[in-house]
Design a protein around this motif. Structure first.
Motif, short mmCIF file in Angstrom:
data_model
loop_
_atom_site.label_atom_id
_atom_site.label_comp_id
_atom_site.label_asym_id
_atom_site.label_seq_id
_atom_site.Cartn_x
_atom_site.Cartn_y
_atom_site.Cartn_z
N HIS A 9 0.83 -1.21 0.00
CA HIS A 9 0.00 0.00 0.00
C HIS A 9 0.86 1.25 0.00
CE1 HIS A 9 -3.12 2.91 0.77
NE2 HIS A 9 -2.35 3.38 1.73
N LYS A 10 1.89 1.26 0.86
CA LYS A 10 2.72 2.46 0.98
C LYS A 10 3.35 2.81 -0.37
CE LYS A 10 4.88 1.03 4.87
NZ LYS A 10 5.74 1.08 6.04
N LYS A 11 3.78 1.77 -1.05
CA LYS A 11 4.41 1.95 -2.36
C LYS A 11 3.41 2.53 -3.37
CE LYS A 11 5.87 -1.22 -5.75
NZ LYS A 11 5.36 -2.51 -5.99
N GLY A 12 2.21 1.97 -3.39
CA GLY A 12 1.19 2.40 -4.34
C GLY A 12 0.69 3.81 -4.06
N ALA A 13 0.49 4.13 -2.77
CA ALA A 13 -0.01 5.45 -2.40
C ALA A 13 1.03 6.52 -2.75
CB ALA A 13 -0.34 5.49 -0.91
N ALA A 14 2.30 6.24 -2.42
CA ALA A 14 3.36 7.20 -2.72
C ALA A 14 3.49 7.39 -4.23
CB ALA A 14 4.68 6.71 -2.13
N SER A 15 3.30 6.31 -4.94
CA SER A 15 3.44 6.38 -6.39
C SER A 15 2.33 7.24 -7.02
CB SER A 15 3.45 4.96 -6.92
OG SER A 15 3.11 4.93 -8.24
N MET A 16 1.13 7.13 -6.48
CA MET A 16 0.05 7.95 -7.02
C MET A 16 0.27 9.43 -6.69
SD MET A 16 -3.87 7.07 -7.02
CE MET A 16 -5.17 8.23 -7.12
N VAL A 50 -2.63 18.33 1.14
CA VAL A 50 -2.47 16.87 1.07
C VAL A 50 -1.18 16.37 1.73
CG1 VAL A 50 -4.00 16.35 -0.87
CG2 VAL A 50 -1.65 17.08 -1.32
N SER A 51 -0.62 17.19 2.64
CA SER A 51 0.53 16.67 3.40
C SER A 51 0.55 17.33 4.78
CB SER A 51 1.85 16.96 2.67
OG SER A 51 2.20 18.32 2.82
N ARG A 52 1.28 16.74 5.71
CA ARG A 52 1.40 17.28 7.07
C ARG A 52 2.86 17.23 7.50
NH1 ARG A 52 -2.82 18.44 5.74
NH2 ARG A 52 -4.86 17.79 6.51
N THR A 53 3.24 18.22 8.34
CA THR A 53 4.62 18.19 8.87
C THR A 53 4.62 18.10 10.40
OG1 THR A 53 4.57 20.58 8.88
CG2 THR A 53 5.67 19.54 7.00
N THR A 54 3.41 18.17 11.01
CA THR A 54 3.36 18.28 12.47
C THR A 54 3.40 16.94 13.19
OG1 THR A 54 1.00 18.43 12.20
CG2 THR A 54 2.18 20.50 12.57
N PHE A 55 3.34 15.87 12.46
CA PHE A 55 3.49 14.55 13.08
C PHE A 55 4.11 13.60 12.06
CE2 PHE A 55 -0.54 14.54 11.00
CZ PHE A 55 -0.65 13.28 10.46
N GLU A 84 10.91 14.17 2.82
CA GLU A 84 10.52 13.31 3.95
C GLU A 84 10.08 14.08 5.20
OE1 GLU A 84 12.20 9.56 4.19
OE2 GLU A 84 11.53 9.52 2.09
N LYS A 85 10.19 15.41 5.13
CA LYS A 85 9.67 16.22 6.24
C LYS A 85 8.14 16.08 6.31
CE LYS A 85 10.10 20.70 6.17
NZ LYS A 85 10.62 21.86 5.45
N HIS A 86 7.56 15.78 5.16
CA HIS A 86 6.09 15.71 5.07
C HIS A 86 5.60 14.27 5.04
CE1 HIS A 86 5.27 19.95 3.66
NE2 HIS A 86 6.58 19.89 3.59
N VAL A 87 4.45 14.06 5.66
CA VAL A 87 3.78 12.79 5.42
C VAL A 87 2.51 13.09 4.61
CG1 VAL A 87 4.63 11.53 7.43
CG2 VAL A 87 2.50 12.83 7.62
N ILE A 88 2.12 12.10 3.81
CA ILE A 88 0.94 12.25 2.96
C ILE A 88 -0.32 12.33 3.83
CG2 ILE A 88 -0.47 11.10 1.19
CD1 ILE A 88 2.10 9.89 0.05
N TYR A 89 -1.20 13.28 3.53
CA TYR A 89 -2.48 13.44 4.23
C TYR A 89 -3.21 12.11 4.31
CZ TYR A 89 -7.38 15.12 4.64
OH TYR A 89 -8.68 15.33 5.00
N VAL A 90 -3.72 11.80 5.49
CA VAL A 90 -4.26 10.46 5.74
C VAL A 90 -5.41 10.09 4.79
CG1 VAL A 90 -5.84 11.18 7.60
CG2 VAL A 90 -4.97 8.85 7.56
#
Ligand code: MSP
Length: 509
Positions: A100-107, A203-208, A218-224
């Motif tokens: 899943h992580k691979k597919g979500a990041a790829s999209m 569509v991204s977050r840096t606070t967690f 990599e400072k950002h994570v993809i919005y849940v």
């Protein structure tokens, strides 16, 4: 090649344990999946768990666990409930899985590369329980307009998705595809929401930290929600576009609760448009369950725990009740009294009694061996036609996701079966040896109608149907042919059925 059918449930957050709300969506999807398999479709039925995001991270902190430990523990509770509830899912996706992580990041990367995701700065009000940003004007007393809980002001660097760019394309799609969003009231709601104008979406977050890193930053994570929605494709093997993606995408039916409609009918289709992928064929939002008239909540301690219900009343009684009691799409109220009432009247009296009394009669009059039917009278024809019509009606009703209506159509035939026995009065026919042929015909019609009923019911109440069909001498799993009249073979030995559902005498709790 078999026709294909792809059905999904939302993926459930792991910060909460499963309750009847979750069981409801999953059960509805299971009935569709089973029905389509019965009709000869190659079915992919997906469910799973949504394991990233601030909400899960916070819950894990509170529980003194890592988010993954929490997810590992809670996802097992979902899986074991689905097993108990007889859920026939093809796959179970977890958003923490590599695939899943691979597919979500790829999209995410694909949409970014083509310029529909850009870096900006966010300053707005955030509701953590809903994982949603709001503008100040949308808040009600600085509380979330959806759940009425406090929001907090957040300012952060953020990637944005150019959702505004897809407003017209989305509107045109909804207008041109009246079946895309259902029921109709929900479609109208979304139409007016989109017409008011779409803003670009953060569509991204840096606070967690607990999420999938943004590719290249990599400072950002993809919005849940971006992460979670892509599960419907990553489970099929996306970013590979052959295989199951080619076979099952676009998805036929996505079942969701009304609270997550906007995510599935505005965010999700615009993400897909940006990624150059087709839009789901149908998204159906069902209503919410209250409990004994009150909102279900942890703080009210009135959460209805499905395991307990299954242990107390049996799996098929719970499956039947949830889909029969409330029209899919409307809100409904759960009460023990209503459940006990349905078990006693619909299941024990109507369904169980009919099988019990008719198999007992065959035993008494023919030693339990089915005779070939002789001439058909008007009464027989009426029962046969009603049974045959039911198969068509249920097909149409399930196409419309009208589960409750479909069960009503089946119960009309059950009532007709009980009435047929009263009108043909086999006990009177049995007194005259010259009427033996007529009596044999009545036995055949009475039992054949029930064979068709139970073949259809196998989608709703698999265990009960298997048991009932077993009594009727049917050993093979039902398929499309089982829905045609005339399947029972003369000469079949039919055992006297025991009560399918014992009556419940106590009043419930
Ligand atoms: N994780 C998201 C969905 C992501 S899908 C890409 C989520 N999870 S949830 O666990 O909070 O809710 C899952 C489903 O349960 C939703 O469809 C929601 O409507 C449903 N229900 C939760 N409580 C409910 C009731 N009381 N009654 C009926 N359904 C309810 O949202």
């Amino acid at each position: 090649m078999k026709p294909t059918f792809y059905v999904t449930t939302p993926i459930y957050y792991v910060n909460d344990v499963p309750h009847i709300g979750h069981a409801y969506t999953t059960l509805a999807a299971d009935v569709l999946a089973r029905y389509k398999r019965l009709k000869g479709f190659d079915v992919f039925f997906l469910t799973g768990t949504d394991e990233h995001g601030q909400k899960v991270e916070k819950a894990a902190n509170t529980a003194g666990e890592t988010p993954l430990e929490l997810a590992d523990r809670v996802m097992k509770r979902f899986q074991s409930l689905w097993e108990k509830l007889g859920i026939s899912n093809t796959d179970f996706i977890r958003t923490t899985q590599e695939r899943h992580k691979k597919g979500a990041a790829s999209m995410f990367e694909k949409v970014m590369q083509q310029g529909d995701i850009y870096l900006g700065e966010y300053e707005d009000w955030y509701c953590t329980p809903c994982e949603t940003f709001w503008t100040e004007t949308q808040l009600i007393d600085y509380k979330c307009p959806d759940c009425n809980r406090p929001t907090e002001k957040l300012k952060e660097e953020s990637y944005f998705f150019r959702m505004s760019k897809y407003q017209e394309q989305l509107l045109a799609h909804i207008e041109a595809n009246p079946d895309f969003i259902q029921p109709k009231s929900r479609r109208n709601e979304i139409l007016s929401f989109v017409k008011e104008g779409l803003r670009d979406l953060s569509v991204s977050r840096t606070t967690f930290q607990w999420g999938i890193p943004v590719p290249g930053n990599e400072k950002h994570v993809i919005y849940v929600w971006f992460d979670a929605l892509t599960n419907y494709l990553t489970a099929l093997g996306y970013p590979a576009e052959g295989g199951d993606v080619a076979k099952f995408w676009p998805v036929d039916v996505q079942l969701i609760g009304k609270d997550i409609l906007r995510f599935h009918t505005v965010y999700w289709p615009t993400f897909l448009m940006a990624a150059g992928l087709p839009i789901p064929k149908k998204v159906f939002a069902h209503g919410w369950w209250t409990v004994e008239g009150q909102k279900m909540s942890k703080s009210l301690q009135n959460v209805v725990e499905p395991n307990m219900l299954i242990e107390k009343y049996g799996v098929d009684a719970v499956r039947y009740f949830l889909l029969r009691e409330v029209p899919f799409g409307l809100d409904g109220d759960f009460s023990h009294a209503a459940l006990v009432n349905r078990i006693n009247s619909d299941l024990a009296n109507d369904l169980g009694n009919l099988l019990n009394r008719s198999t007992a009669m065959l035993g008494k009059y023919f030693g339990g061996v089915l005779e070939a039917p002789a001439e058909e009278t008007a009464l027989d024809a009426a029962l046969r036609e009603k049974t045959v019509d039911m198969v068509q009606q249920v097909n149409q009703q399930l196409e419309e996701l009208a589960f409750s209506k479909a069960l009503q159509s089946i119960w009309e035939v059950i009532s007709a079966g009980n009435k047929y026995i009263d009108e043909t009065a086999p006990w009177t026919l049995a007194k005259d040896p010259a009427l033996k042929g007529r009596l044999g015909t009545v036995m055949y019609y009475m039992l054949e109608s029930q064979r068709v009923v139970h073949s259809l019911l196998s989608a709703f109440m698999p265990k009960t149907a298997e048991k009932a069909l077993g009594y009727l001498g049917v050993t093979e799993a039902p398929d499309e042919k089982s829905l045609c009249w005339g399947g029972l073979k003369p000469g079949t030995a039919i055992a006297r059925a025991e009560a399918l559902f014992p009556r419940i005498e106590e009043k419930g709790e």
